[in-house]
Design a protein around this motif. Sequence first.
Motif, PDB file in Angstrom:
ATOM      1  N   ALA A 106       0.832  -1.209   0.000  1.00 58.73           N
ATOM      2  CA  ALA A 106       0.000   0.000   0.000  1.00 58.73           C
ATOM      3  C   ALA A 106       0.862   1.252   0.000  1.00 58.73           C
ATOM      4  O   ALA A 106       0.590   2.216  -0.734  1.00 58.73           O
ATOM      5  CB  ALA A 106      -0.924  -0.018   1.216  1.00 58.73           C
ATOM      6  N   GLU A 107       1.915   1.258   0.802  1.00 59.86           N
ATOM      7  CA  GLU A 107       2.802   2.421   0.849  1.00 59.86           C
ATOM      8  C   GLU A 107       3.487   2.634  -0.496  1.00 59.86           C
ATOM      9  O   GLU A 107       3.620   3.777  -0.970  1.00 59.86           O
ATOM     10  CB  GLU A 107       3.846   2.242   1.946  1.00 59.86           C
ATOM     11  CG  GLU A 107       4.780   3.436   2.087  1.00 59.86           C
ATOM     12  CD  GLU A 107       5.819   3.256   3.173  1.00 59.86           C
ATOM     13  OE1 GLU A 107       6.613   4.199   3.396  1.00 59.86           O
ATOM     14  OE2 GLU A 107       5.850   2.182   3.798  1.00 59.86           O
ATOM     15  N   ALA A 108       3.930   1.547  -1.137  1.00 56.83           N
ATOM     16  CA  ALA A 108       4.602   1.665  -2.434  1.00 56.83           C
ATOM     17  C   ALA A 108       3.661   2.204  -3.501  1.00 56.83           C
ATOM     18  O   ALA A 108       4.056   3.020  -4.344  1.00 56.83           O
ATOM     19  CB  ALA A 108       5.160   0.304  -2.849  1.00 56.83           C
ATOM     20  N   VAL A 109       2.399   1.777  -3.482  1.00 52.39           N
ATOM     21  CA  VAL A 109       1.430   2.243  -4.468  1.00 52.39           C
ATOM     22  C   VAL A 109       1.166   3.742  -4.291  1.00 52.39           C
ATOM     23  O   VAL A 109       1.157   4.509  -5.258  1.00 52.39           O
ATOM     24  CB  VAL A 109       0.121   1.440  -4.363  1.00 52.39           C
ATOM     25  CG1 VAL A 109      -0.997   2.113  -5.153  1.00 52.39           C
ATOM     26  CG2 VAL A 109       0.337   0.021  -4.866  1.00 52.39           C
ATOM     27  N   ALA A 110       0.955   4.177  -3.048  1.00 53.92           N
ATOM     28  CA  ALA A 110       0.716   5.604  -2.799  1.00 53.92           C
ATOM     29  C   ALA A 110       1.931   6.430  -3.206  1.00 53.92           C
ATOM     30  O   ALA A 110       1.795   7.523  -3.778  1.00 53.92           O
ATOM     31  CB  ALA A 110       0.385   5.828  -1.325  1.00 53.92           C
ATOM     32  N   ALA A 111       3.140   5.917  -2.929  1.00 55.06           N
ATOM     33  CA  ALA A 111       4.360   6.635  -3.301  1.00 55.06           C
ATOM     34  C   ALA A 111       4.503   6.735  -4.811  1.00 55.06           C
ATOM     35  O   ALA A 111       4.970   7.752  -5.342  1.00 55.06           O
ATOM     36  CB  ALA A 111       5.581   5.929  -2.696  1.00 55.06           C
ATOM     37  N   HIS A 112       4.094   5.684  -5.523  1.00 54.90           N
ATOM     38  CA  HIS A 112       4.146   5.733  -6.992  1.00 54.90           C
ATOM     39  C   HIS A 112       3.192   6.793  -7.526  1.00 54.90           C
ATOM     40  O   HIS A 112       3.541   7.551  -8.450  1.00 54.90           O
ATOM     41  CB  HIS A 112       3.782   4.375  -7.575  1.00 54.90           C
ATOM     42  CG  HIS A 112       3.597   4.401  -9.066  1.00 54.90           C
ATOM     43  ND1 HIS A 112       4.644   4.224  -9.945  1.00 54.90           N
ATOM     44  CD2 HIS A 112       2.506   4.629  -9.836  1.00 54.90           C
ATOM     45  CE1 HIS A 112       4.209   4.330 -11.184  1.00 54.90           C
ATOM     46  NE2 HIS A 112       2.903   4.577 -11.144  1.00 54.90           N
ATOM     47  N   LEU A 113       1.993   6.875  -6.963  1.00 58.05           N
ATOM     48  CA  LEU A 113       1.034   7.871  -7.442  1.00 58.05           C
ATOM     49  C   LEU A 113       1.511   9.288  -7.127  1.00 58.05           C
ATOM     50  O   LEU A 113       1.259  10.217  -7.910  1.00 58.05           O
ATOM     51  CB  LEU A 113      -0.342   7.614  -6.838  1.00 58.05           C
ATOM     52  CG  LEU A 113      -1.031   6.330  -7.322  1.00 58.05           C
ATOM     53  CD1 LEU A 113      -2.386   6.168  -6.641  1.00 58.05           C
ATOM     54  CD2 LEU A 113      -1.195   6.312  -8.840  1.00 58.05           C
ATOM     55  N   ALA A 122       1.302  11.753   3.546  1.00 57.65           N
ATOM     56  CA  ALA A 122       2.711  11.588   3.924  1.00 57.65           C
ATOM     57  C   ALA A 122       3.662  12.067   2.830  1.00 57.65           C
ATOM     58  O   ALA A 122       4.847  12.288   3.093  1.00 57.65           O
ATOM     59  CB  ALA A 122       3.000  10.130   4.257  1.00 57.65           C
ATOM     60  N   HIS A 123       3.180  12.193   1.589  1.00 57.42           N
ATOM     61  CA  HIS A 123       3.991  12.699   0.466  1.00 57.42           C
ATOM     62  C   HIS A 123       5.252  11.867   0.232  1.00 57.42           C
ATOM     63  O   HIS A 123       6.295  12.389  -0.158  1.00 57.42           O
ATOM     64  CB  HIS A 123       4.370  14.167   0.673  1.00 57.42           C
ATOM     65  CG  HIS A 123       3.242  15.119   0.474  1.00 57.42           C
ATOM     66  ND1 HIS A 123       3.094  15.885  -0.656  1.00 57.42           N
ATOM     67  CD2 HIS A 123       2.187  15.420   1.264  1.00 57.42           C
ATOM     68  CE1 HIS A 123       2.008  16.629  -0.550  1.00 57.42           C
ATOM     69  NE2 HIS A 123       1.434  16.357   0.599  1.00 57.42           N
ATOM     70  N   THR A 124       5.192  10.575   0.470  1.00 61.04           N
ATOM     71  CA  THR A 124       6.307   9.705   0.113  1.00 61.04           C
ATOM     72  C   THR A 124       6.326   9.538  -1.402  1.00 61.04           C
ATOM     73  O   THR A 124       5.275   9.314  -2.013  1.00 61.04           O
ATOM     74  CB  THR A 124       6.170   8.336   0.793  1.00 61.04           C
ATOM     75  OG1 THR A 124       6.094   8.531   2.207  1.00 61.04           O
ATOM     76  CG2 THR A 124       7.361   7.438   0.477  1.00 61.04           C
ATOM     77  N   VAL A 125       7.503   9.643  -2.006  1.00 61.23           N
ATOM     78  CA  VAL A 125       7.620   9.616  -3.469  1.00 61.23           C
ATOM     79  C   VAL A 125       8.580   8.506  -3.869  1.00 61.23           C
ATOM     80  O   VAL A 125       9.726   8.453  -3.402  1.00 61.23           O
ATOM     81  CB  VAL A 125       8.150  10.963  -4.005  1.00 61.23           C
ATOM     82  CG1 VAL A 125       8.274  10.913  -5.527  1.00 61.23           C
ATOM     83  CG2 VAL A 125       7.242  12.103  -3.579  1.00 61.23           C
ATOM     84  N   ARG A 126       8.102   7.617  -4.742  1.00 63.45           N
ATOM     85  CA  ARG A 126       8.985   6.555  -5.217  1.00 63.45           C
ATOM     86  C   ARG A 126       8.446   6.019  -6.528  1.00 63.45           C
ATOM     87  O   ARG A 126       7.285   5.607  -6.612  1.00 63.45           O
ATOM     88  CB  ARG A 126       9.092   5.435  -4.182  1.00 63.45           C
ATOM     89  CG  ARG A 126      10.128   4.372  -4.526  1.00 63.45           C
ATOM     90  CD  ARG A 126      10.490   3.516  -3.318  1.00 63.45           C
ATOM     91  NE  ARG A 126       9.353   2.795  -2.773  1.00 63.45           N
ATOM     92  CZ  ARG A 126       8.761   3.088  -1.619  1.00 63.45           C
ATOM     93  NH1 ARG A 126       9.179   4.110  -0.901  1.00 63.45           N
ATOM     94  NH2 ARG A 126       7.749   2.381  -1.175  1.00 63.45           N
ATOM     95  N   GLY A 127       9.272   6.016  -7.552  1.00 55.94           N
ATOM     96  CA  GLY A 127       8.860   5.459  -8.832  1.00 55.94           C
ATOM     97  C   GLY A 127       8.886   3.943  -8.806  1.00 55.94           C
ATOM     98  O   GLY A 127       9.466   3.324  -7.903  1.00 55.94           O
ATOM     99  N   LYS A 128       8.253   3.334  -9.789  1.00 55.74           N
ATOM    100  CA  LYS A 128       8.192   1.875  -9.875  1.00 55.74           C
ATOM    101  C   LYS A 128       9.369   1.402 -10.710  1.00 55.74           C
ATOM    102  O   LYS A 128       9.429   1.648 -11.913  1.00 55.74           O
ATOM    103  CB  LYS A 128       6.866   1.444 -10.514  1.00 55.74           C
ATOM    104  CG  LYS A 128       6.544  -0.035 -10.357  1.00 55.74           C
ATOM    105  CD  LYS A 128       5.141  -0.326 -10.877  1.00 55.74           C
ATOM    106  CE  LYS A 128       4.752  -1.778 -10.640  1.00 55.74           C
ATOM    107  NZ  LYS A 128       4.563  -2.067  -9.200  1.00 55.74           N
ATOM    108  N   THR A 129      10.332   0.734 -10.073  1.00 56.00           N
ATOM    109  CA  THR A 129      11.519   0.261 -10.786  1.00 56.00           C
ATOM    110  C   THR A 129      11.738  -1.233 -10.566  1.00 56.00           C
ATOM    111  O   THR A 129      11.602  -2.031 -11.480  1.00 56.00           O
ATOM    112  CB  THR A 129      12.772   1.036 -10.331  1.00 56.00           C
ATOM    113  OG1 THR A 129      12.873   0.972  -8.884  1.00 56.00           O
ATOM    114  CG2 THR A 129      12.702   2.489 -10.758  1.00 56.00           C
TER     115      THR A 129
END
Length: 279
Positions: free
Chosen positions: A170-177, A210-217
């Motif tokens: 869930a955290e990774a998905v929100a960060a991707h968006l 939380a504004h966590t930012v991470r692309g899907k790699t």
Amino acid sequence: MPDNQLGEFLRARRAALSPEDAAVPSHGRRRVSGLRREEVAFLARMSADYYTRLEQGRERRPSPQLLDALAGALHLEPDARTHLHRLAGTTLPGPPAPVDRGRISPFLRQMLDGYTAAPAFVISRTLDVLAANALARALYAPFTPADNLARMVFLDPAAQRFHARWADTAEAVAAHLRHTAGLTPDSAPLRHLVRDLTTRSAHFAHLWTAHTVRGKTSDTKHFHHPDAGPLTFAYQAFDVSASPGQQLVVYQPAPDPATSASTARGLALLAARQPSATG
């Protein structure tokens, strides 16, 4: 999206960084979560007044050098650092976002259908599943429909049973968006998706702030399929250069002796139960 996206991002990342992680001495009771504004300003070597104006949206054009200093002070990862610059308008514009027609090229579809060794699928920036091979369709069969990875994770009742580490997913998905929001802030499909998820999922609403930012790699995925049992995959996401915004995602059994045998057995079961091809 909020008007003061830069300030919202800075405030959220400041709140997420503890004094211990930032090596800031902490004495007595703290009234704020994470770092204080003056502590971030000190770490970035700027005045507390200037930093406050950045958060409040009264200063919107910091220099690239100041942004780099803030990224270092806030311990931002590369995707988040790029996102910070993009919010402040200091990055060169990239290629225009493609019109989302919800389709992939015939060649890419042919390649997907010809790849039978492991699950593979193509997604859009907003995590719509644009096409999938037979193994991927069998893998995600517990979801109805299996059409958008974000909605599947946050809104489908099957998600928390299917994802063995649902909170991480869930955290990774929100960060991707969030990453997508920096790339295409005016995207109507993204605004609609975020509004829908925020309204219907309190957990997504919390992660979004939380504004966590991470692309899907690349990463490791842990699933528990109702028919195939536990599955542990390493995945890699590849940008489709002919269609900016699309990514090809391929799952392979993770190179872990503790899980590789069970994952191989699970893949064999999925291969035996592949659903018929869909458009």
